[in-house]
Motif scaffolding. Structure first.
Motif, PDB file in Angstrom:
ATOM      1  N   LYS A  66       0.918  -1.236   0.017  1.00  0.00           N
ATOM      2  CA  LYS A  66       0.066   0.029   0.240  1.00  0.00           C
ATOM      3  C   LYS A  66       0.794   1.263  -0.154  1.00  0.00           C
ATOM      4  CE  LYS A  66      -3.452   2.165   2.999  1.00  0.00           C
ATOM      5  NZ  LYS A  66      -4.180   2.011   4.143  1.00  0.00           N
TER       6      LYS A  66
ATOM      7  N   ASN B 199      -6.529  11.779 -10.287  1.00  0.00           N
ATOM      8  CA  ASN B 199      -6.601  11.554 -11.517  1.00  0.00           C
ATOM      9  C   ASN B 199      -5.195  11.727 -12.126  1.00  0.00           C
ATOM     10  OD1 ASN B 199      -9.087  10.935 -11.793  1.00  0.00           O
ATOM     11  ND2 ASN B 199      -9.758  13.095 -12.056  1.00  0.00           N
TER      12      ASN B 199
ATOM     13  N   TYR C 285      -5.450  -8.193  -4.642  1.00  0.00           N
ATOM     14  CA  TYR C 285      -6.439  -8.268  -5.720  1.00  0.00           C
ATOM     15  C   TYR C 285      -6.388  -9.537  -6.657  1.00  0.00           C
ATOM     16  CZ  TYR C 285      -9.505  -6.388  -9.545  1.00  0.00           C
ATOM     17  OH  TYR C 285     -10.686  -6.044 -10.404  1.00  0.00           O
TER      18      TYR C 285
ATOM     19  N   ASN D  10      -3.263   6.039   2.580  1.00  0.00           N
ATOM     20  CA  ASN D  10      -4.817   6.074   2.659  1.00  0.00           C
ATOM     21  C   ASN D  10      -5.401   6.792   1.352  1.00  0.00           C
ATOM     22  OD1 ASN D  10      -4.672   4.308   4.735  1.00  0.00           O
ATOM     23  ND2 ASN D  10      -4.995   6.037   6.252  1.00  0.00           N
ATOM     24  N   ASN D  11      -4.524   7.696   0.709  1.00  0.00           N
ATOM     25  CA  ASN D  11      -5.186   8.793  -0.169  1.00  0.00           C
ATOM     26  C   ASN D  11      -4.939   8.136  -1.839  1.00  0.00           C
ATOM     27  OD1 ASN D  11      -6.064  10.464   1.814  1.00  0.00           O
ATOM     28  ND2 ASN D  11      -3.973  11.333   1.982  1.00  0.00           N
ATOM     29  N   THR D  12      -3.918   7.166  -1.813  1.00  0.00           N
ATOM     30  CA  THR D  12      -3.599   6.741  -3.208  1.00  0.00           C
ATOM     31  C   THR D  12      -4.491   5.451  -3.606  1.00  0.00           C
ATOM     32  OG1 THR D  12      -1.516   7.406  -2.803  1.00  0.00           O
ATOM     33  CG2 THR D  12      -1.714   6.008  -4.591  1.00  0.00           C
ATOM     34  N   SER D  13      -5.266   5.519  -4.662  1.00  0.00           N
ATOM     35  CA  SER D  13      -5.874   4.516  -5.140  1.00  0.00           C
ATOM     36  C   SER D  13      -5.068   3.779  -6.274  1.00  0.00           C
ATOM     37  CB  SER D  13      -7.303   4.789  -5.692  1.00  0.00           C
ATOM     38  OG  SER D  13      -7.976   5.435  -4.717  1.00  0.00           O
TER      39      SER D  13
ATOM     40  N   PHE E 283     -10.279  -0.234 -11.490  1.00  0.00           N
ATOM     41  CA  PHE E 283     -10.124   0.858 -10.701  1.00  0.00           C
ATOM     42  C   PHE E 283     -10.347   0.179  -9.173  1.00  0.00           C
ATOM     43  CE2 PHE E 283     -11.039   4.303  -7.899  1.00  0.00           C
ATOM     44  CZ  PHE E 283     -10.150   5.083  -7.887  1.00  0.00           C
ATOM     45  N   ILE E 284      -9.317   0.387  -8.570  1.00  0.00           N
ATOM     46  CA  ILE E 284      -9.021  -0.342  -7.183  1.00  0.00           C
ATOM     47  C   ILE E 284      -9.163   0.819  -6.123  1.00  0.00           C
ATOM     48  CG2 ILE E 284      -7.852  -1.991  -5.816  1.00  0.00           C
ATOM     49  CD1 ILE E 284      -6.716  -3.194  -8.321  1.00  0.00           C
ATOM     50  N   TYR E 285     -10.124   1.082  -5.348  1.00  0.00           N
ATOM     51  CA  TYR E 285     -10.073   2.275  -4.214  1.00  0.00           C
ATOM     52  C   TYR E 285      -8.686   2.108  -3.074  1.00  0.00           C
ATOM     53  CZ  TYR E 285     -14.382   3.846  -6.070  1.00  0.00           C
ATOM     54  OH  TYR E 285     -15.378   4.663  -6.904  1.00  0.00           O
ATOM     55  N   ALA E 286      -8.511   3.125  -2.783  1.00  0.00           N
ATOM     56  CA  ALA E 286      -7.461   3.016  -1.642  1.00  0.00           C
ATOM     57  C   ALA E 286      -8.074   2.419  -0.677  1.00  0.00           C
ATOM     58  CB  ALA E 286      -7.098   4.554  -1.362  1.00  0.00           C
ATOM     59  N   PRO E 287      -7.349   1.292  -0.071  1.00  0.00           N
ATOM     60  CA  PRO E 287      -7.910   0.463   0.974  1.00  0.00           C
ATOM     61  C   PRO E 287      -7.612   1.085   2.501  1.00  0.00           C
ATOM     62  CG  PRO E 287      -5.773  -0.443   0.428  1.00  0.00           C
ATOM     63  CD  PRO E 287      -5.985   0.766  -0.757  1.00  0.00           C
TER      64      PRO E 287
END
Length: 268
Positions: free
Chosen positions: A137, A187, A166, A140-143, A154-158
């Motif tokens: 990881k 983006n 994944y 927390n802000n990086t997807s 697209f994979i959201y920031a976990p």
């Protein structure tokens, strides 16, 4: 002396000792147009906007600081590079036009520096129809965006700590895939980490004996789309996928007569 303001500008001080009022008007300058990002990397962002005239300067405000940018000579847009920024961080920039000490209302732009690539992209499991990927990881802000076979996921920031896992599914068995993983913030994508892996091939079908002699045995099976490893009583032989369609034939030679053998065939 008296100073007067109105909604459209600022008045000079008025000399009240004169027999007639002297009023000078300072108009509010127009906002800079075309405020945009022209380039960005992990540690800097280059901003660009349309020049107003040679008399109008600018103030760029961000992170609680202000930078005065003098009016540029010549034609063309104004370019300004903000450096020494933190990788993968969001910033809000506010740009004011300034003329004779009077500021316009600001134009605002939110963007980010390029995030770092996810580290340690790896495979943790692979089967006939799916592959499990894992990586460290970023924050927390990086997807993330996972790209393969011309599609993007697209994979959201976990939340929480630990690596990101994944599962890519459904996939075709016995197929090679190249995965490219981008970190994403506002983006903005990183350069991408890349990994090539394959799903597990299907078992060879119709594996059988076609001919049997004293010291050799000929085996036969359906070709499929893979190469093969034949294991005979613990020893292994690589067999390349033959050209064309149809069946694969392999003869095990120099065997001992009247001896039992176990043949195990793997697709690779």
């Amino acid at each position: 002396m008296a100073t007067h303001f109105n909604e459209s500008g600022k008045w000079h001080d008025q000399d009240c000792s004169l027999s007639y009022p002297v009023i000078c008007y300072k108009p509010i300058p127009p906002k800079a147009g075309g405020f945009r990002v022209s380039d960005q990397d992990e540690g800097s962002i280059t901003l660009q906007w349309n020049k107003i005239n040679i008399s109008t300067s600018f103030v760029l405000q961000f992170n609680g600081t202000e930078t005065l940018i003098r009016a540029a000579d010549g034609d063309g847009p104004v370019n300004y590079t903000v450096s020494s920024l933190t990788v993968g961080t969001k910033y809000t920039f506010t740009l004011f036009s300034v003329l004779d000490g009077v500021r316009s209302s600001g134009v605002e732009l939110t963007t980010a520096t390029v995030p770092q690539n996810a580290e340690d992209l790896r495979i943790t499991a692979q089967f006939e129809t799916n592959i499990t990927l894992q990586w460290n990881k970023v924050n927390n802000n990086t997807s993330f965006i996972l790209q393969f076979n011309g599609i993007e996921k697209f994979i959201y920031a976990p939340g929480g700590d630990g690596p990101v896992t994944y599962i890519v599914s459904p996939l075709n068995p016995g197929t090679s895939f190249t995965f490219t993983l981008f970190s994403v913030i506002e983006n903005i994508r990183s350069s991408g980490a890349r990994l090539t892996a394959a799903t597990v091939p299907e078992h060879p079908s119709n594996f059988r004996i076609s001919m049997l002699y004293d010291t050799n045995i000929t085996l036969q099976w359906d070709k499929g789309n893979a190469s093969f490893v034949l294991q005979i009583n613990g020893s292994e032989t690589n067999i390349s996928a033959p050209d064309g369609d149809g069946q694969v034939f392999y003869t095990a030679l120099s065997l001992t007569a009247a001896t039992r053998y176990t043949f195990t065939l793997f697709c690779v």
